[in-house]
Structures are given as C-alpha cells and as structure tokens.
Design a protein around this motif. Sequence first.
Motif, PDB file in Angstrom:
ATOM      1  N   THR A 139     -63.943 -42.714 -13.768  1.00 54.18           N
ATOM      2  CA  THR A 139     -63.567 -41.472 -14.424  1.00 54.18           C
ATOM      3  C   THR A 139     -63.043 -41.800 -15.808  1.00 54.18           C
ATOM      4  OG1 THR A 139     -61.402 -41.672 -13.467  1.00 54.18           O
ATOM      5  CG2 THR A 139     -62.959 -40.272 -12.291  1.00 54.18           C
TER       6      THR A 139
ATOM      7  N   ARG B 203     -66.102 -46.876  -5.837  1.00 52.09           N
ATOM      8  CA  ARG B 203     -65.261 -46.164  -6.798  1.00 52.09           C
ATOM      9  C   ARG B 203     -66.112 -45.514  -7.855  1.00 52.09           C
ATOM     10  NH1 ARG B 203     -59.882 -49.012  -8.474  1.00 52.09           N
ATOM     11  NH2 ARG B 203     -60.268 -47.786 -10.313  1.00 52.09           N
ATOM     12  N   VAL B 204     -65.741 -44.288  -8.200  1.00 53.37           N
ATOM     13  CA  VAL B 204     -66.454 -43.585  -9.251  1.00 53.37           C
ATOM     14  C   VAL B 204     -65.625 -43.708 -10.511  1.00 53.37           C
ATOM     15  CG1 VAL B 204     -67.286 -41.332 -10.008  1.00 53.37           C
ATOM     16  CG2 VAL B 204     -67.439 -41.981  -7.601  1.00 53.37           C
TER      17      VAL B 204
END
Length: 185
Positions: free
Chosen positions: A36, A33-34
């Motif tokens: 944000t 997961r990035v």
Amino acid sequence: KEKDIGTFSKALYRCCSFFFSGLLIRWQTSAPRVRTLSSSNSFSQNIPSGLWKLGRLNHVAIAVPDLEKAQSLYKDVLGAQVSETVALPEHGVYTVFVELGNTKLELLHPLGDRSPIASFLQKNKTGGMHHICIEVDDIKAAMTELKKKKIRILSEEPKIGAHGKPVIFLHPKDCHGVLVELEQA
Ligand SMILES: C[C@@H](C(=O)O)C(=O)SCCNC(=O)CCNC(=O)[C@H](O)C(C)(C)COP(=O)(O)OP(=O)(O)OC[C@H]1O[C@@H](n2cnc3c(N)ncnc32)[C@H](O)[C@@H]1OP(=O)(O)O
C-alpha cells in the motif's frame, strides 16, 4: 413482527461476524502482503544482530562469448564508462568492469582450459547472467555461519577477487539457482 426483526438482526449480525472473521483469518495466514502507499518499508525490523552483515550489491557478472563486442555494446552503444580488459589467471577469467553509478557490471570471458565459466558458456551460447556479488563486513564469520546452515561454499578458503579483496562463491543450487559471490567490503 418485532420478534421477526430481532431474529433477522441476530442472523445478520452472525453472518457478518462469520464473514469478517473468516476474512481476518485468511489475511493473517495465507494472503501475500499487498503493498500500500504507506511510508513503512517492507523490510523486517526483527533481523537478529549476527556476527556478520550483508552489504551493498557490488556487481552483476555477465559471461560473454565475445569480450570485445560486449565491451563495445556498453561503451559505444549504451555510453557507459568501461574499463580495460584484465586477465585473472587464478580465476580462469578475463574481466571488464562497466561503471553504472549505483553498482557495476562485470563482463567475464574464459581464460585457459579449466575456466569455471567455459561450461556455462557452452550451455548459454550467447552469454548470460553468471553471478551476483554482494559485499559482507566479515567474510570469515560469513563462511562459518553459512557452513553451519549447510550452504555449500565453492572453495576451502577465500580467494583474492577482481578488486584485490577476499571473495567466496556459494553454490547456485543452494541459492535459488543464482551463483552468489560474497566479497569482503
Ligand atoms: C574474478 C572473480 C570476481 O568477480 O571477483 C570472478 O568473477 S571469477 C568468476 C568465475 N568463477 C566462478 O564461477 C567460481 C565459482 N564457480 C564454480 O565453482 C562452478 O562454476 C560451479 C558454479 C560450481 C559450476 O560448476 P560446473 O560448471 O563444473 O558444474 P555444472 O556445469 O555441472 O553445473 C552444476 C549445476 O549448476 C548450474 N550452474 C552452473 N553455473 C551456474 C551459474 N553461474 N548460475 C546458475 N547456475 C549455474 C548448472 O546449470 C548445473 O545445473 P543442472 O545440474 O540443473 O544443469
């Protein structure tokens, strides 16, 4: 010519769907997961409500070869509030607590011939992080459940720890290389 444009658009459409569905599959399966800048937090909302819960980080313990020097570093150099030295013969350690506001540091030095931190200091001559201590709301329930999950607990029964409350230790080899202490909150 119109036929050519039609064929070209269809090919372009197939190409794009192939590309984007590939991207979607990769994103769903393998990609980490990035983070944000959204307001949702990164903790799972689906934690099953068990019989016991993990609480706050109580302290991080550091084994030191020279307790006075370590005490002086935190007190005189770093300006922290530092406790007196307390001997805990039943644990084979001298302890000093450093107050940090959101948590504490516990400076540990061996006491007696059979101190559990003697071999740690032999391997780590200048000292090092020895364990972390996390509070739990029900230490007996934690023990029962952790035993079922094959996590090794390093004593048959809880001992009374540095804060006068029951504590247990979990084997570092079962906790990704970190010795974990659980303390009854
Ligand atoms: C007052 C109280 C409180 O806060 O309330 C306290 O702090 S009492 C704080 C002191 N009390 C305790 O630590 C009690 C729990 N500790 C223990 O039972 C023991 O120290 C063990 C953790 C089982 C280690 O035992 P021992 O030193 O005999 O074994 P050992 O040297 O052969 O170590 C076995 C393997 O574990 C690793 N190992 C040993 N100590 C470690 C540590 N602190 N953190 C991460 N890994 C550690 C070693 O490198 C070795 O890995 P390799 O095989 O890969 O080389």
